[in-house]
Design an enzyme around this catalytic site. Structure first.
Site, PDB file in Angstrom:
ATOM      1  N   CYS A  18      -5.105   5.832   3.544  1.00 22.63           N
ATOM      2  CA  CYS A  18      -5.382   4.590   2.827  1.00 22.63           C
ATOM      3  C   CYS A  18      -4.231   4.294   1.873  1.00 22.63           C
ATOM      4  O   CYS A  18      -3.854   5.147   1.069  1.00 22.63           O
ATOM      5  CB  CYS A  18      -6.700   4.738   2.062  1.00 22.63           C
ATOM      6  SG  CYS A  18      -6.993   3.446   0.854  1.00 22.63           S
ATOM      7  N   GLU A  19      -3.689   3.107   1.953  1.00 17.85           N
ATOM      8  CA  GLU A  19      -2.552   2.777   1.105  1.00 17.85           C
ATOM      9  C   GLU A  19      -2.955   2.520  -0.350  1.00 17.85           C
ATOM     10  O   GLU A  19      -2.111   2.492  -1.236  1.00 17.85           O
ATOM     11  CB  GLU A  19      -1.781   1.580   1.652  1.00 17.85           C
ATOM     12  CG  GLU A  19      -2.522   0.270   1.618  1.00 17.85           C
ATOM     13  CD  GLU A  19      -1.716  -0.862   2.237  1.00 17.85           C
ATOM     14  OE1 GLU A  19      -1.872  -1.995   1.757  1.00 17.85           O
ATOM     15  OE2 GLU A  19      -0.937  -0.630   3.185  1.00 17.85           O
ATOM     16  N   HIS A  20      -4.235   2.342  -0.618  1.00 15.20           N
ATOM     17  CA  HIS A  20      -4.677   2.067  -1.992  1.00 15.20           C
ATOM     18  C   HIS A  20      -4.762   3.322  -2.852  1.00 15.20           C
ATOM     19  O   HIS A  20      -4.485   3.273  -4.046  1.00 15.20           O
ATOM     20  CB  HIS A  20      -6.039   1.361  -1.981  1.00 15.20           C
ATOM     21  CG  HIS A  20      -6.001   0.045  -1.278  1.00 15.20           C
ATOM     22  ND1 HIS A  20      -7.074  -0.447  -0.573  1.00 15.20           N
ATOM     23  CD2 HIS A  20      -5.013  -0.872  -1.142  1.00 15.20           C
ATOM     24  CE1 HIS A  20      -6.760  -1.614  -0.046  1.00 15.20           C
ATOM     25  NE2 HIS A  20      -5.518  -1.893  -0.373  1.00 15.20           N
ATOM     26  N   HIS A  21      -5.173   4.457  -2.245  1.00 20.75           N
ATOM     27  CA  HIS A  21      -5.312   5.694  -3.008  1.00 20.75           C
ATOM     28  C   HIS A  21      -4.512   6.854  -2.403  1.00 20.75           C
ATOM     29  O   HIS A  21      -4.539   7.955  -2.932  1.00 20.75           O
ATOM     30  CB  HIS A  21      -6.790   6.108  -3.089  1.00 20.75           C
ATOM     31  CG  HIS A  21      -7.640   5.096  -3.788  1.00 20.75           C
ATOM     32  ND1 HIS A  21      -8.389   4.164  -3.100  1.00 20.75           N
ATOM     33  CD2 HIS A  21      -7.834   4.856  -5.100  1.00 20.75           C
ATOM     34  CE1 HIS A  21      -9.021   3.394  -3.965  1.00 20.75           C
ATOM     35  NE2 HIS A  21      -8.704   3.786  -5.186  1.00 20.75           N
ATOM     36  N   GLN A  77      -7.812  -0.139   7.096  1.00 14.03           N
ATOM     37  CA  GLN A  77      -8.473  -0.150   8.405  1.00 14.03           C
ATOM     38  C   GLN A  77      -8.469  -1.534   9.038  1.00 14.03           C
ATOM     39  O   GLN A  77      -8.301  -1.675  10.253  1.00 14.03           O
ATOM     40  CB  GLN A  77      -9.900   0.381   8.269  1.00 14.03           C
ATOM     41  CG  GLN A  77     -10.626   0.488   9.600  1.00 14.03           C
ATOM     42  CD  GLN A  77     -11.979   1.151   9.479  1.00 14.03           C
ATOM     43  OE1 GLN A  77     -12.194   1.983   8.593  1.00 14.03           O
ATOM     44  NE2 GLN A  77     -12.898   0.804  10.347  1.00 14.03           N
ATOM     45  N   HIS A 100     -13.857   7.024   4.960  1.00 17.49           N
ATOM     46  CA  HIS A 100     -12.742   6.958   4.012  1.00 17.49           C
ATOM     47  C   HIS A 100     -12.972   7.925   2.861  1.00 17.49           C
ATOM     48  O   HIS A 100     -13.946   7.787   2.120  1.00 17.49           O
ATOM     49  CB  HIS A 100     -12.591   5.527   3.473  1.00 17.49           C
ATOM     50  CG  HIS A 100     -12.167   4.561   4.514  1.00 17.49           C
ATOM     51  ND1 HIS A 100     -10.913   3.984   4.521  1.00 17.49           N
ATOM     52  CD2 HIS A 100     -12.816   4.064   5.600  1.00 17.49           C
ATOM     53  CE1 HIS A 100     -10.810   3.170   5.567  1.00 17.49           C
ATOM     54  NE2 HIS A 100     -11.947   3.202   6.232  1.00 17.49           N
ATOM     55  N   CYS A 139     -11.446   8.096   0.139  1.00 16.95           N
ATOM     56  CA  CYS A 139     -11.372   7.417  -1.154  1.00 16.95           C
ATOM     57  C   CYS A 139     -12.748   6.873  -1.556  1.00 16.95           C
ATOM     58  O   CYS A 139     -12.982   6.556  -2.712  1.00 16.95           O
ATOM     59  CB  CYS A 139     -10.332   6.304  -1.144  1.00 16.95           C
ATOM     60  SG  CYS A 139     -10.569   5.057   0.135  1.00 16.95           S
TER      61      CYS A 139
END
Length: 195
Positions: free
Chosen positions: A87-90, A128, A156, A158
């Site tokens: 995941c690019e956010h976390h 995703q 996920h 995260c």
């Protein structure tokens, strides 16, 4: 796809990432000279390069490496393709499975190439939703089939290990093109086959 260490790990990149990881560990209050952490920065640097090895790959090139003329015009389905992404956010992993179907229009590709396309787009910093669309578009644009269907189901970390902490939550995304988008019967056949 099997890679050699030289193809995945760039020594300069490894040392650069490792230096930053060591500083992160220090900022977290860890003793970076502790036996268990001495080699951790290098291990993390190599792990990051491995899980993001798809960044420099081209999905269309993967498919074009095994194109065949074939007058088959029924659904081709490969389901339960394991996927591992970040995941690019976390920068935490998400893990799941991908189901892909396409209806050829005179051209087919090797079945393993569909799994390799999933790997190509999954092994990079990702969300995703975009991953689902990138896989669909790659197959549609490269093979020019009558339609493509992609469904991804993933968990996920995260969401399971931090934040809301819902361990059993699964996210499902879908992307359709051509006949799968226009014809409900064809789309429903695909959805029934992946149940």
């Amino acid at each position: 796809m099997a890679y050699t260490k030289e193809e995945i790990y760039d020594e300069q990149v490894t040392s650069g990432i490792a230096a930053h990881v060591k500083e992160i560990l220090r900022l977290m209050g860890e003793d970076t000279s502790r036996e268990g952490l001495v080699k951790t920065p290098e291990r993390v640097a190599k792990a990051l390069q491995f899980v993001n090895k798809g960044t420099g790959e081209d999905g269309a090139e993967i498919l074009r490496s095994a194109l065949f003329k074939e007058e088959y015009s029924q659904m081709v389905l490969v389901k339960d393709i394991e996927l591992y992404s970040t995941c690019e956010h976390h920068m935490m992993p998400f893990i799941g499975k991908c189901h892909i179907a396409y209806i050829p229009n005179g051209t087919i590709t090797g079945l393993s190439k569909l799994a390799r396309v999933v790997e190509c787009y999954a092994r990079r910093l990702q969300v995703q939703e975009r991953l689902t669309v990138e896989i669909r578009d790659c197959i549609q644009d490269t093979l020019n089939p009558l339609g493509v269907a992609v469904v991804i189901e993933a968990s996920h970390s995260c969401m399971t290990l931090r934040g809301v902490q819902k361990a059993n939550a699964v996210t499902t995304t879908s992307a359709f093109s051509g006949i799968f988008l226009k014809d409900e019967r064809t789309r429903n056949e695909f959805l029934n086959l992946i149940k």
